[in-house]
Design an enzyme around this catalytic site. Structure first.
Site, short mmCIF file in Angstrom:
data_model
loop_
_atom_site.label_atom_id
_atom_site.label_comp_id
_atom_site.label_asym_id
_atom_site.label_seq_id
_atom_site.Cartn_x
_atom_site.Cartn_y
_atom_site.Cartn_z
N GLY A 194 0.84 -1.21 0.00
CA GLY A 194 0.00 0.00 0.00
C GLY A 194 0.86 1.24 0.00
O GLY A 194 2.06 1.18 -0.29
N ASN A 195 0.28 2.40 0.28
CA ASN A 195 1.06 3.63 0.40
C ASN A 195 0.40 4.56 1.41
O ASN A 195 -0.65 4.24 1.96
CB ASN A 195 1.23 4.29 -0.97
CG ASN A 195 -0.10 4.68 -1.58
OD1 ASN A 195 -0.82 5.52 -1.04
ND2 ASN A 195 -0.47 4.05 -2.70
N HIS A 196 1.04 5.68 1.67
CA HIS A 196 0.62 6.56 2.77
C HIS A 196 -0.54 7.50 2.43
O HIS A 196 -0.89 8.34 3.25
CB HIS A 196 1.80 7.42 3.23
CG HIS A 196 2.87 6.64 3.91
ND1 HIS A 196 2.63 5.90 5.04
CD2 HIS A 196 4.18 6.46 3.61
CE1 HIS A 196 3.75 5.31 5.42
NE2 HIS A 196 4.70 5.62 4.55
N SER A 197 -1.13 7.38 1.26
CA SER A 197 -2.19 8.33 0.91
C SER A 197 -3.35 8.22 1.90
O SER A 197 -3.81 7.11 2.21
CB SER A 197 -2.69 8.04 -0.50
OG SER A 197 -3.87 8.75 -0.74
N ALA A 256 -3.81 7.59 -5.20
CA ALA A 256 -2.42 7.13 -5.30
C ALA A 256 -2.49 5.63 -5.59
O ALA A 256 -2.44 4.80 -4.68
CB ALA A 256 -1.68 7.41 -4.01
#
Ligand code: CTP
Length: 413
Positions: free
Chosen positions: A222-225, A290
């Site tokens: 995943g990512n930090h969005s 994102a």
């Protein structure tokens, strides 16, 4: 949710019997979520008490230029003292809309002529917001040429009449001239405001948040969005009258506007499918998500055990959702985001071409206050002609407004 929710309303009450109905009107405004500042002409106080209206509006009611206070004088006798000034200019600028109800023939005529002998009229002359007036008078007064001339003059000033209704009048006569019922005034305002919203009738699809690409049943890439930028755009677009579909990856955020259709997805593939299900009927698409660029080639059916000393996962590209929309777009206005760390402008321009965009919102992680997890953002707009427009550091709410102003400008050109 009423379109009046969050609106700051100045309600000017002039002296007619219908003033008693403003208690209900204030209550309806408050129920709709509006903030109401009541301003009364001196004559209107004979018909409804300031105490009733201040209780219902939860604010002091103003009727004079000065608020007088009684304070003990030197000899202990109470004397009146000018305590504070009711700044009509501030009141006029504070308001998102002003309504004069009931509007008597006298007040209407003064509004036309710029007479300024009470706080209501001074505020009217200072107001920069839309002004509505709900006349209330006897039927012969309502039809008198001078009253009609007042209506026409106020119409020419850009003010809007909420027509009087027919029925029994205070004089005992029956006919046109009765102030519109409070429920009808609220409905009139709501319809009028909705009808004038700049994105009314436009369907806007927005993507937001990260995507999660499963590795095994318990792990993902995943990512930090946080999704915040996309959620702000969705709320602002709904406020501007658009039909909004928000397609979001995992995010703890919620939209404030109840009319927004929220489609919650997890993976890039699910987001891709949801976007394509809506795109045909969409006027504007804004890709603020994102999206993961890669996903594990195979998802392990069971939790992966830590048996190996090193471990690698084979990845494959996800579908580029925005590029796929760019390929099939017809009349849609397509806005993408670009998050860059170097050669920002050049990379963003390439993305415009590669993804067939009308506008790109460039974020540089080199800018302080921009990017993931912050309440602010610093963006640069680049359009399809490569016109570059750097913007200041702003709250994400204000950035959302800037983006939607571009959409409005597109339709107004
Ligand atoms: N985007 C998308 N689908 C993807 C990847 C990106 O729709 N699979 C969209 C994003 O929502 C954003 C735009 O494409 O509006 C640009 O995203 P960005 O991550 O900046 O660029 P990428 O195209 O992924 O290219 P790169 O990571 O190489 O910079």
């Amino acid at each position: 949710m009423s379109v009046l929710s969050g609106k700051k309303i100045v309600l000017g009450i002039s002296g007619g019997i219908a003033a008693y109905k403003t208690a209900t009107l204030v209550r309806l405004f408050i129920k709709a979520g509006a903030e109401v500042q009541v301003i009364m002409t001196p004559a209107s106080k004979d018909f409804v008490t300031p105490l009733t209206l201040s209780t219902l509006s939860k604010k002091p009611v103003f009727s004079t230029f000065y608020n007088e206070e009684e304070v003990p004088g030197q000899d202990g006798i109470l004397v009146k003292q000018n305590a504070s000034w009711n700044n009509h200019v501030e009141l006029g600028l504070w308001a998102d809309l002003m309504i004069i109800a009931p509007a008597t023939a006298n007040t209407l005529s003064k509004m036309v002529n710029g007479t300024c002998d009470n706080l209501l009229l001074a505020t009217y002359l200072s107001a920069k917001c839309p002004v509505y007036f709900a006349p209330a008078m006897d039927l012969d007064m309502y039809k008198h040429p001078s009253t009609i001339a007042s209506f026409n003059a106020l119409h020419a000033f850009g003010n809007t009449i909420i027509p009087a209704e027919s029925g029994e009048l205070a004089s005992g006569l029956s006919g046109e001239g009765r102030m519109a019922e409070p429920e009808n005034i609220v409905a009139f305002l709501e319809n009028d405001i909705l009808g004038k919203l700049p994105l009314r009738g436009k369907k806007i699809m927005i993507t937001a948040g990260p995507t999660y690409e499963a590795i095994d049943p318990v792990r993902f890439i995943g990512n930090h969005s946080s999704g915040r930028m996309g959620f702000e755009i969705a709320d602002e677009a709904a406020k501007l009258g658009a039909n909004v579909v928000l397609i979001t990856g995992p995010s703890h955020l919620n939209v404030s506007h109840k009319s927004i259709e929220v489609v919650r997805v997890v993976s890039a593939q699910e987001m891709y499918e949801a976007c394509h299900a809506h795109f045909n009927t969409t006027d504007v698409a804004i890709a603020a998500a994102a999206v993961a660029d890669y996903r594990p080639k195979n998802i392990a059916l069971q939790k992966i055990k830590k048996s190996e000393s090193s471990f690698s996962i084979a990845l494959e590209k996800t579908n580029d959702i925005l590029a796929s929309l760019g390929q099939i777009k017809k009349n849609q206005f397509l806005i993408g985001f670009a998050l860059e760390t170097e050669n920002e402008i050049e990379n963003a321009k390439l993305k415009i071409q590669k993804k067939n965009l009308d506008l790109i919102v460039l974020n540089s992680l080199q800018d302080e206050g921009a990017g993931f997890g912050t309440a602010t953002n610093k963006i640069t707009f680049i359009d399809a002609n490569f016109t570059i427009e750097p913007m200041d550091l702003k709250s994400k709410e204000m950035v959302a407004q800037d983006i939607l102003n571009k959409v409005i400008a597109h339709y107004n050109d």
